[in-house]
Design an enzyme around this catalytic site. Structure first.
Site, mmCIF file in Angstrom:
data_model
loop_
_atom_site.group_PDB
_atom_site.id
_atom_site.type_symbol
_atom_site.label_atom_id
_atom_site.label_comp_id
_atom_site.label_asym_id
_atom_site.label_seq_id
_atom_site.Cartn_x
_atom_site.Cartn_y
_atom_site.Cartn_z
ATOM 1 N N ASP A 13 2.517 23.862 -12.648
ATOM 2 C CA ASP A 13 1.187 23.267 -12.509
ATOM 3 C C ASP A 13 1.181 22.123 -11.500
ATOM 4 O O ASP A 13 2.229 21.543 -11.192
ATOM 5 C CB ASP A 13 0.722 22.704 -13.859
ATOM 6 C CG ASP A 13 0.150 23.780 -14.785
ATOM 7 O OD1 ASP A 13 0.134 24.956 -14.389
ATOM 8 O OD2 ASP A 13 -0.281 23.423 -15.894
ATOM 9 N N ASP A 14 -0.005 21.786 -11.049
ATOM 10 C CA ASP A 14 -0.257 20.602 -10.193
ATOM 11 C C ASP A 14 0.319 20.727 -8.784
ATOM 12 O O ASP A 14 0.605 19.717 -8.134
ATOM 13 C CB ASP A 14 0.265 19.301 -10.840
ATOM 14 C CG ASP A 14 -0.240 19.102 -12.265
ATOM 15 O OD1 ASP A 14 -1.272 19.691 -12.616
ATOM 16 O OD2 ASP A 14 0.397 18.350 -13.026
ATOM 17 N N HIS A 134 -6.742 21.901 -15.542
ATOM 18 C CA HIS A 134 -5.928 20.685 -15.556
ATOM 19 C C HIS A 134 -6.253 19.919 -16.841
ATOM 20 O O HIS A 134 -7.419 19.716 -17.175
ATOM 21 C CB HIS A 134 -6.294 19.848 -14.322
ATOM 22 C CG HIS A 134 -5.451 18.624 -14.112
ATOM 23 N ND1 HIS A 134 -4.067 18.645 -14.193
ATOM 24 C CD2 HIS A 134 -5.793 17.352 -13.784
ATOM 25 C CE1 HIS A 134 -3.600 17.418 -13.929
ATOM 26 N NE2 HIS A 134 -4.622 16.627 -13.685
#
Length: 303
Positions: A13-14, A134
């Site tokens: 993620d991110d 998110h």
């Protein structure tokens, strides 16, 4: 266990948060420790992340962000219910508070989600095969309905539903964090029907809350996978194939002021915990564990 073919999607993620996060995720991908990534299009290094994904052929989806930094939709940057008085998103908990007070305009949520899909398309040259949220905003009340509509409109097939088997037995998670996780779990249970109604799919099993940051170890990942797979025969699909998504956050620590989604990098991104995840994920004993369990790494577009 041998009977089942397990397909494991390890999602970093991110992606796009900062150059050091991007580098860490790429290093994990090249080491065979991550098989899929989720892009923050409002991240300060999003364009760079998209280039890296193209260069290394990394399967990439969208990490929809309504809680950290600035919106990408121009109209919403000036004045919208999604922003606090400083002109940024409300934050992980602030977003939830504003939502529960009925302060968020769902048409603005939809506008921003669509703008993020469009920007993703612009950066990568294709629509995201998968789209998640998110800080798990996509399973929140009301947001889940708008999120599902956007996925259906764009024909995005896959998402994430963060219901983790065995979460309740994880006594190492501090109570405040466990409260947040249990909230995410409850929201996720209430989201299943909404996503299903819109024809959206997700992995059979989700793992990642119990293995985040300092709680990640070779054994915590192995036991999360094993206990999840052991619980499955009851609802195993006839095909004999089970899909698991493992959510991870590897990277080299952010160095301010570089990074973030408009307000600079947060504490977790600057901490040693990102590097700890990276170093754990690339350990050879994890890779050999996958092989011994007949676990095949893949991405959503391989399903």
């Amino acid at each position: 266990l041998r009977m089942l073919q397990v397909k494991l999607i390890i999602t970093g993620d991110d992606f796009g948060y900062c150059p050091r996060r991007n580098q860490g995720i790429v290093d994990c991908f090249l080491a065979g420790a991550v098989s899929n990534v989720s892009l923050l299009v409002n991240g300060s290094a999003a364009a760079d992340a998209a280039k890296l994904a193209r260069r290394y052929n990394i399967p990439i989806g969208l990490h929809a962000n309504l809680s950290e930094g600035s919106p990408v939709c121009e109209v919403l940057k000036a004045n919208s219910s999604l922003l606090n008085q400083d002109g940024f998103f409300h934050g992980k908990m602030g977003f939830r508070t504003a939502l529960s007070k009925g302060l968020l305009n769902m048409s603005e949520v939809k506008q921003e989600l669509k703008a993020q899909v469009e920007l993703f398309h612009e950066l990568t040259g294709h629509l995201p095969p998968h789209m998640d949220g998110h800080q798990h905003v996509h399973v929140l009340p009301e947001v889940r309905n708008v999120f599902a509509e956007v996925l259906e409109e764009y024909g995005i097939k896959y998402t994430r539903v963060p219901i983790e088997p065995g979460l309740h037995n994880c006594d190492w998670i501090p109570p405040s964090l466990m409260d947040f996780y249990l909230g995410v779990e409850e929201d996720s249970f209430n989201t299943v029907d909404v996503f299903a109604k819109h024809g959206i799919r997700w992995a059979d099993i989700y793992i990642g809350l119990s293995t985040m940051g300092r709680n990640m170890s070779v054994s915590s990942i192995q036991s999360a996978i094993d206990s999840a797979v052991l619980q499955l025969p009851a609802r195993a699909p006839r095909s004999g194939t089970v899909t698991i998504e493992l959510m991870v956050h590897p990277g080299y620590p952010s160095v301010p002021p570089v990074g973030g989604c408009g307000e600079g990098p947060d504490d977790f991104s600057q901490s040693w915990e990102r590097l700890h995840e990276l170093q754990t994920l690339i350990k050879p004993e994890l890779q050999s564990h996958y092989k011994s369990r007949n676990i095949q790494l893949c991405s959503f577009k391989d399903l």
